[in-house]
Every structure is written in C-alpha cells, then in structure tokens.
Design a protein around this motif. Structure first.
Motif, PDB file in Angstrom:
ATOM      1  N   ALA A 173       0.838  -1.202   0.000  1.00 19.99           N
ATOM      2  CA  ALA A 173       0.000   0.000   0.000  1.00 19.99           C
ATOM      3  C   ALA A 173       0.871   1.249   0.000  1.00 19.99           C
ATOM      4  CB  ALA A 173      -0.938  -0.012   1.206  1.00 19.99           C
ATOM      5  N   TYR A 174       1.957   1.170   0.746  1.00 26.33           N
ATOM      6  CA  TYR A 174       2.905   2.290   0.782  1.00 26.33           C
ATOM      7  C   TYR A 174       3.465   2.554  -0.617  1.00 26.33           C
ATOM      8  CZ  TYR A 174       7.179   4.907   1.510  1.00 26.33           C
ATOM      9  OH  TYR A 174       8.175   5.840   1.415  1.00 26.33           O
ATOM     10  N   ASP A 175       3.934   1.498  -1.279  1.00 22.17           N
ATOM     11  CA  ASP A 175       4.525   1.647  -2.611  1.00 22.17           C
ATOM     12  C   ASP A 175       3.504   2.127  -3.641  1.00 22.17           C
ATOM     13  OD1 ASP A 175       7.077   0.832  -1.785  1.00 22.17           O
ATOM     14  OD2 ASP A 175       6.608  -1.280  -2.128  1.00 22.17           O
ATOM     15  N   LEU A 176       2.294   1.618  -3.561  1.00 19.50           N
ATOM     16  CA  LEU A 176       1.258   2.032  -4.507  1.00 19.50           C
ATOM     17  C   LEU A 176       0.909   3.509  -4.329  1.00 19.50           C
ATOM     18  CD1 LEU A 176      -1.077  -1.090  -4.351  1.00 19.50           C
ATOM     19  CD2 LEU A 176       0.576  -0.496  -6.131  1.00 19.50           C
ATOM     20  N   THR A 177       0.838   3.950  -3.094  1.00 19.40           N
ATOM     21  CA  THR A 177       0.561   5.358  -2.832  1.00 19.40           C
ATOM     22  C   THR A 177       1.705   6.224  -3.349  1.00 19.40           C
ATOM     23  OG1 THR A 177      -0.742   4.749  -0.899  1.00 19.40           O
ATOM     24  CG2 THR A 177      -0.026   7.038  -1.046  1.00 19.40           C
ATOM     25  N   MET A 220       1.963  19.004  -3.747  1.00 19.35           N
ATOM     26  CA  MET A 220       1.987  17.553  -3.904  1.00 19.35           C
ATOM     27  C   MET A 220       3.382  17.004  -3.609  1.00 19.35           C
ATOM     28  SD  MET A 220       0.325  14.783  -4.442  1.00 19.35           S
ATOM     29  CE  MET A 220      -1.255  15.315  -5.073  1.00 19.35           C
ATOM     30  N   LYS A 221       4.392  17.737  -3.994  1.00 16.89           N
ATOM     31  CA  LYS A 221       5.772  17.317  -3.723  1.00 16.89           C
ATOM     32  C   LYS A 221       6.015  17.245  -2.209  1.00 16.89           C
ATOM     33  CE  LYS A 221       9.985  16.311  -4.995  1.00 16.89           C
ATOM     34  NZ  LYS A 221      10.257  15.020  -5.618  1.00 16.89           N
ATOM     35  N   GLU A 222       5.505  18.230  -1.480  1.00 15.49           N
ATOM     36  CA  GLU A 222       5.651  18.232  -0.014  1.00 15.49           C
ATOM     37  C   GLU A 222       4.959  17.025   0.615  1.00 15.49           C
ATOM     38  OE1 GLU A 222       7.366  20.215   2.207  1.00 15.49           O
ATOM     39  OE2 GLU A 222       8.302  20.987   0.391  1.00 15.49           O
ATOM     40  N   ILE A 223       3.756  16.716   0.145  1.00 17.22           N
ATOM     41  CA  ILE A 223       3.039  15.556   0.672  1.00 17.22           C
ATOM     42  C   ILE A 223       3.824  14.285   0.353  1.00 17.22           C
ATOM     43  CG2 ILE A 223       0.911  14.191   0.538  1.00 17.22           C
ATOM     44  CD1 ILE A 223      -0.518  16.818  -0.266  1.00 17.22           C
ATOM     45  N   SER A 224       4.323  14.208  -0.868  1.00 17.04           N
ATOM     46  CA  SER A 224       5.099  13.044  -1.299  1.00 17.04           C
ATOM     47  C   SER A 224       6.358  12.866  -0.447  1.00 17.04           C
ATOM     48  CB  SER A 224       5.474  13.192  -2.775  1.00 17.04           C
ATOM     49  OG  SER A 224       6.271  12.124  -3.198  1.00 17.04           O
ATOM     50  N   LEU A 225       7.051  13.953  -0.190  1.00 10.75           N
ATOM     51  CA  LEU A 225       8.260  13.877   0.641  1.00 10.75           C
ATOM     52  C   LEU A 225       7.919  13.436   2.065  1.00 10.75           C
ATOM     53  CD1 LEU A 225      10.192  17.045  -0.590  1.00 10.75           C
ATOM     54  CD2 LEU A 225      10.773  14.648  -1.024  1.00 10.75           C
ATOM     55  N   GLY A 226       6.806  13.909   2.582  1.00 14.08           N
ATOM     56  CA  GLY A 226       6.359  13.469   3.903  1.00 14.08           C
ATOM     57  C   GLY A 226       6.051  11.978   3.907  1.00 14.08           C
ATOM     58  N   TRP A 227       5.435  11.512   2.842  1.00 16.09           N
ATOM     59  CA  TRP A 227       5.115  10.085   2.726  1.00 16.09           C
ATOM     60  C   TRP A 227       6.396   9.255   2.702  1.00 16.09           C
ATOM     61  CZ3 TRP A 227       0.771   7.483   3.388  1.00 16.09           C
ATOM     62  CH2 TRP A 227       0.693   6.173   2.926  1.00 16.09           C
ATOM     63  N   GLU A 228       7.373   9.715   1.922  1.00 16.26           N
ATOM     64  CA  GLU A 228       8.634   8.995   1.811  1.00 16.26           C
ATOM     65  C   GLU A 228       9.420   8.987   3.129  1.00 16.26           C
ATOM     66  OE1 GLU A 228      10.782  10.604  -1.524  1.00 16.26           O
ATOM     67  OE2 GLU A 228       9.193  10.055  -2.913  1.00 16.26           O
ATOM     68  N   GLY A 238       3.027   9.686 -10.100  1.00 15.47           N
ATOM     69  CA  GLY A 238       2.213   9.852 -11.304  1.00 15.47           C
ATOM     70  C   GLY A 238       1.570  11.223 -11.375  1.00 15.47           C
ATOM     71  N   CYS A 239       1.098  11.709 -10.243  1.00 15.54           N
ATOM     72  CA  CYS A 239       0.484  13.038 -10.204  1.00 15.54           C
ATOM     73  C   CYS A 239       1.516  14.118 -10.496  1.00 15.54           C
ATOM     74  CB  CYS A 239      -0.190  13.273  -8.858  1.00 15.54           C
ATOM     75  SG  CYS A 239      -1.162  14.791  -8.793  1.00 15.54           S
ATOM     76  N   LEU A 240       2.674  13.996  -9.880  1.00 20.21           N
ATOM     77  CA  LEU A 240       3.741  14.983 -10.110  1.00 20.21           C
ATOM     78  C   LEU A 240       4.151  14.997 -11.583  1.00 20.21           C
ATOM     79  CD1 LEU A 240       5.844  14.315  -6.904  1.00 20.21           C
ATOM     80  CD2 LEU A 240       4.608  16.432  -7.453  1.00 20.21           C
ATOM     81  N   LYS A 241       4.252  13.831 -12.179  1.00 18.11           N
ATOM     82  CA  LYS A 241       4.601  13.744 -13.596  1.00 18.11           C
ATOM     83  C   LYS A 241       3.518  14.393 -14.457  1.00 18.11           C
ATOM     84  CE  LYS A 241       5.542  10.417 -17.279  1.00 18.11           C
ATOM     85  NZ  LYS A 241       5.646   8.986 -17.616  1.00 18.11           N
ATOM     86  N   SER A 242       2.261  14.109 -14.168  1.00 19.17           N
ATOM     87  CA  SER A 242       1.160  14.679 -14.951  1.00 19.17           C
ATOM     88  C   SER A 242       1.099  16.200 -14.807  1.00 19.17           C
ATOM     89  CB  SER A 242      -0.176  14.063 -14.536  1.00 19.17           C
ATOM     90  OG  SER A 242      -0.274  12.750 -15.035  1.00 19.17           O
ATOM     91  N   LEU A 243       1.359  16.698 -13.612  1.00 20.99           N
ATOM     92  CA  LEU A 243       1.362  18.155 -13.423  1.00 20.99           C
ATOM     93  C   LEU A 243       2.496  18.797 -14.223  1.00 20.99           C
ATOM     94  CD1 LEU A 243       0.564  18.296  -9.617  1.00 20.99           C
ATOM     95  CD2 LEU A 243      -0.932  19.047 -11.484  1.00 20.99           C
ATOM     96  N   THR A 244       3.654  18.155 -14.238  1.00 17.66           N
ATOM     97  CA  THR A 244       4.783  18.660 -15.025  1.00 17.66           C
ATOM     98  C   THR A 244       4.435  18.653 -16.509  1.00 17.66           C
ATOM     99  OG1 THR A 244       6.375  17.909 -13.377  1.00 17.66           O
ATOM    100  CG2 THR A 244       7.218  18.269 -15.600  1.00 17.66           C
ATOM    101  N   LEU A 245       3.811  17.577 -16.971  1.00 19.57           N
ATOM    102  CA  LEU A 245       3.418  17.501 -18.376  1.00 19.57           C
ATOM    103  C   LEU A 245       2.321  18.503 -18.714  1.00 19.57           C
ATOM    104  CD1 LEU A 245       3.531  13.638 -18.909  1.00 19.57           C
ATOM    105  CD2 LEU A 245       5.034  15.360 -19.950  1.00 19.57           C
TER     106      LEU A 245
END
Length: 137
Positions: free
Chosen positions: A25-29, A115-123, A35-42
C-alpha cells in the motif's frame, strides 16, 4: 526507431502493472504521488507548447489521482491528519480546475509544490509505520 519507442512504451506499461500488483500500500501510494507529479509537469509542458488536448489529458489524470488519494483517506481512523489532507486535496482539485480555464502555469506549479511536499512526507514515513499489501491506505 518507431518500433523501439513502441517496445519501450510497452515495457514501461508492463513494469508499472507488475509494480502495482506486487507493491505494498505504501509503494502504490508512492506511485500515485509520482504519477500526479509527472502529470502536473506535463500539463505545464503542454500549456507552454499550446497543446491543449495534451494539457487536458494530463490535468484530468492529475485530478483523478488526487481524487483517488482523497477517496482512500480513512477519516475515522486518520483523525486530524486525514481531515487536513481531505481539505488540502479539495483545495488542490479546485485550484487545478480553476487553472484549466486560464491556463495558469503558476497555479499548476503551486499545486505541484504542495503535492511534492506531501510526497516527501510520505517517503519520510518510518519503516515500522508502513503497512503491508493487504492494508488499506
């Protein structure tokens, strides 16, 4: 050259499917955040290149991921953190919808930063807090 690109794309798709099937579940999240960060960049890339169909596709993908992350929140067990994330995901979705009509790169980049901040917190989550594959995020 075209066949090589098609093969690489197909391999990438199979690799993602395998990761989704085998991941925790951790890895999938984590994959969803990436994926979201990539889509926002695109999305920004497509706006800068006047590709509004591409912008729409990527923006829709970002919104779908954010909505999916929000749907996975356990507001009963998650307490204040889950409630704050729920409100933040609402804000992010609304800001992205607003950015669509104005093609506001600034708003999209701002949401990317959140989103990057949330992602870093998750990691940064301690190993003992990460759940196994059968757990709900």
């Amino acid at each position: 050259m075209l066949r090589a690109q098609q093969a690489l794309k197909q391999y990438s798709s199979v690799e993602r499917s395998t990761q989704a099937y085998c991941g925790s579940a951790y890895d999938l999240t984590k994959m969803l955040f990436n994926g979201c960060l990539k889509s926002l960049t695109l999305t920004v890339f497509h706006i800068k290149n006047n590709n509004y169909a591409g912008k729409s596709t990527e923006l829709s993908r970002s919104l779908a991921i954010i909505n999916g992350l929000q749907d996975c929140l356990d507001l009963e067990k998650g307490g204040e953190l889950a409630e704050n994330l729920d409100a933040l995901y609402d804000y992010m979705s609304q800001t992205l919808r607003d950015s669509s009509s104005t093609n506001s790169i600034e708003k999209i980049e701002y949401i990317h930063g959140l989103m990057k901040e949330i992602s870093l917190g998750w990691e940064a989550m301690p190993m003992e807090c990460r759940r196994d594959r059968k757990s709900v995020v």
